[in-house]
Design a protein around this motif. Structure first.
Motif, PDB file in Angstrom:
ATOM      1  N   ALA A 148       0.660   3.290  -9.300  1.00  0.00           N
ATOM      2  CA  ALA A 148      -0.610   2.556  -9.355  1.00  0.00           C
ATOM      3  C   ALA A 148      -1.019   2.273 -10.796  1.00  0.00           C
ATOM      4  CB  ALA A 148      -1.701   3.348  -8.640  1.00  0.00           C
ATOM      5  N   SER A 195       0.864  -1.168   0.000  1.00  0.00           N
ATOM      6  CA  SER A 195       0.000   0.000   0.000  1.00  0.00           C
ATOM      7  C   SER A 195       0.905   1.224   0.000  1.00  0.00           C
ATOM      8  CB  SER A 195      -0.916   0.002   1.224  1.00  0.00           C
ATOM      9  OG  SER A 195      -1.875  -1.032   1.129  1.00  0.00           O
ATOM     10  N   LEU A 196       0.364   2.366  -0.414  1.00  0.00           N
ATOM     11  CA  LEU A 196       1.226   3.521  -0.661  1.00  0.00           C
ATOM     12  C   LEU A 196       0.548   4.804  -0.194  1.00  0.00           C
ATOM     13  CD1 LEU A 196       3.133   4.108  -4.009  1.00  0.00           C
ATOM     14  CD2 LEU A 196       1.960   5.992  -2.884  1.00  0.00           C
ATOM     15  N   THR A 253      -8.811   4.100  -3.181  1.00  0.00           N
ATOM     16  CA  THR A 253      -7.985   5.307  -3.037  1.00  0.00           C
ATOM     17  C   THR A 253      -8.615   6.274  -2.047  1.00  0.00           C
ATOM     18  OG1 THR A 253      -7.242   5.103  -5.341  1.00  0.00           O
ATOM     19  CG2 THR A 253      -6.920   7.232  -4.266  1.00  0.00           C
ATOM     20  N   GLY A 303       3.160   8.287  -6.703  1.00  0.00           N
ATOM     21  CA  GLY A 303       2.336   7.165  -6.265  1.00  0.00           C
ATOM     22  C   GLY A 303       1.257   6.812  -7.278  1.00  0.00           C
ATOM     23  N   TYR A 304       0.609   7.832  -7.844  1.00  0.00           N
ATOM     24  CA  TYR A 304      -0.426   7.590  -8.857  1.00  0.00           C
ATOM     25  C   TYR A 304       0.171   6.871 -10.061  1.00  0.00           C
ATOM     26  CZ  TYR A 304      -4.749   8.439 -11.473  1.00  0.00           C
ATOM     27  OH  TYR A 304      -5.927   8.283 -12.166  1.00  0.00           O
ATOM     28  N   GLN A 350      -7.545   0.888  -7.930  1.00  0.00           N
ATOM     29  CA  GLN A 350      -7.274   0.552  -6.531  1.00  0.00           C
ATOM     30  C   GLN A 350      -8.115   1.419  -5.599  1.00  0.00           C
ATOM     31  OE1 GLN A 350      -4.944   1.281  -8.843  1.00  0.00           O
ATOM     32  NE2 GLN A 350      -3.092   0.050  -8.573  1.00  0.00           N
ATOM     33  N   VAL A 356       0.385  -2.455  -6.356  1.00  0.00           N
ATOM     34  CA  VAL A 356      -0.090  -1.406  -5.441  1.00  0.00           C
ATOM     35  C   VAL A 356      -1.513  -1.754  -5.027  1.00  0.00           C
ATOM     36  CG1 VAL A 356      -0.603   1.042  -5.160  1.00  0.00           C
ATOM     37  CG2 VAL A 356       1.391   0.327  -6.513  1.00  0.00           C
ATOM     38  N   ARG A 366      -3.461  -0.458  -2.187  1.00  0.00           N
ATOM     39  CA  ARG A 366      -4.269   0.705  -1.787  1.00  0.00           C
ATOM     40  C   ARG A 366      -3.414   1.952  -1.906  1.00  0.00           C
ATOM     41  NH1 ARG A 366      -8.999  -0.033   2.572  1.00  0.00           N
ATOM     42  NH2 ARG A 366      -9.910  -1.905   1.650  1.00  0.00           N
ATOM     43  N   LEU A 367      -4.100   3.061  -2.107  1.00  0.00           N
ATOM     44  CA  LEU A 367      -3.385   4.300  -2.398  1.00  0.00           C
ATOM     45  C   LEU A 367      -3.984   5.452  -1.597  1.00  0.00           C
ATOM     46  CD1 LEU A 367      -1.233   5.574  -4.344  1.00  0.00           C
ATOM     47  CD2 LEU A 367      -3.097   5.943  -5.967  1.00  0.00           C
TER      48      LEU A 367
END
Length: 304
Positions: free
Chosen positions: A134, A119-120, A241, A130-131, A239, A141, A143-144
């Motif tokens: 994903a 997760s990030l 988000t 991060g996006y 994911q 990845v 969860r964001l």
């Protein structure tokens, strides 16, 4: 007379000590082609724990931005806190300045540590990276969390007056302050209630320790974010988000958070924190961490 004490360097030492005390160690990884990535990694990786990647934004290094959240999550996650390229101890001789490249570097570094799912959390510029992670690595990845990250901005937003700065060069001069006055300006943009009356020698000390490395390269990172950017070109992600935003963010206005929630769709949820600006993780740390806990720990229980 030369200064023999640096408040900033002392504070940095304190954060470094706290990271060591939390069970992390400082590691550099050679990715080849002139790219070196530094990361705080667990001294001992626990295979029974999920992995959590904390990605910083512009400003002080990753330790300063994640010092408080770290102690709330290192017991339940294997926590990784990298320096992005041209921050801290990470750098490259390559010419690529895109968040796509940054994302590839971070993922290569994580895989070098044997981490293939995570997760990030990404703050501001870290959210752009991060996006992109994903998008590029949807199976890796889980969860964001995107915090005050203007991923949905468009180049025309600058011309249309969405931001409080006149142009990109003014924005870079504030985001990369080289004088006490510019650092004060950044504080006014970042906080609803910035600390007042900070002596210039404290600000100069902070700039000398934190803001003088890879200045031109960081300017290029900022320019690349905006160049030819269109919402219609932004890939969708699926994911779960969590989007966290300071209601009075003056760097990336709340409209961008609302735009991002619409763009992602049903898998996204926007949380707005009142009386907070762009540096919501520092200005409202308890609320910030509360929302992270609900979202990230729920991911553990729902998958168990």
């Amino acid at each position: 007379m030369a200064r023999c004490f640096s408040f900033t360097a002392s504070r940095d030492w304190f954060y470094r000590y706290s990271f060591f005390s939390a069970g992390l160690r400082s590691v550099t990884t050679d990715l080849g082609e002139g790219t070196i990535m530094h990361c705080w990694v667990p001294k001992t990786h626990n295979n029974s724990k999920p992995n959590l990647l904390l990605v910083h934004g512009f400003g002080a290094n990753a330790m300063w931005q994640y010092g408080e959240p770290l102690r709330h999550f290192n017991a339940r996650f294997n926590v990784y806190v990298p320096d992005l390229v041209f921050f801290g101890e990470s750098y490259t001789s390559r010419r690529d300045r895109t968040e796509v490249f940054q994302a590839q570097c971070v993922m290569s570094m994580m895989e070098a540590h044997g981490v293939h799912r995570m997760s990030l959390v990404g703050i501001s510029y870290g959210g752009f990276v991060g996006y992109s992670m994903a998008v590029q690595y949807p199976q890796k990845v889980d969860r964001l969390v995107l915090c005050c990250s203007g991923v949905c901005l468009e180049e025309k937003d600058m011309e249309n007056g969405l931001f409080k700065v006149a142009d990109l060069e003014e924005a870079t001069s504030i985001l990369l302050p080289q004088t006490p006055d510019k650092l004060r300006e950044l504080m006014r943009f970042s906080f609803v209630k910035p600390t007042k009356g900070v002596p210039s020698y404290f600000l100069t000390d902070f700039i000398e320790v934190m803001c003088t490395d890879y200045v031109e390269e960081k300017r290029e990172l900022i320019r690349t974010i905006l160049k030819h950017r269109k919402l219609s070109d932004l890939p969708h992600i699926t994911q779960p988000t969590l989007i966290i935003w300071g209601e009075e963010d003056q760097i990336f206005p709340l409209e961008l958070g609302q735009r991002l929630e619409r763009h992602i769709g049903e898998s996204a949820r926007l949380v707005v924190i009142k009386n907070a600006g762009h540096a919501v993780n520092l200005e409202k740390p308890k609320e910030f961490i509360k929302h992270l806990k609900v979202f990230l720990l729920d991911s553990i229980y729902s998958s168990s």
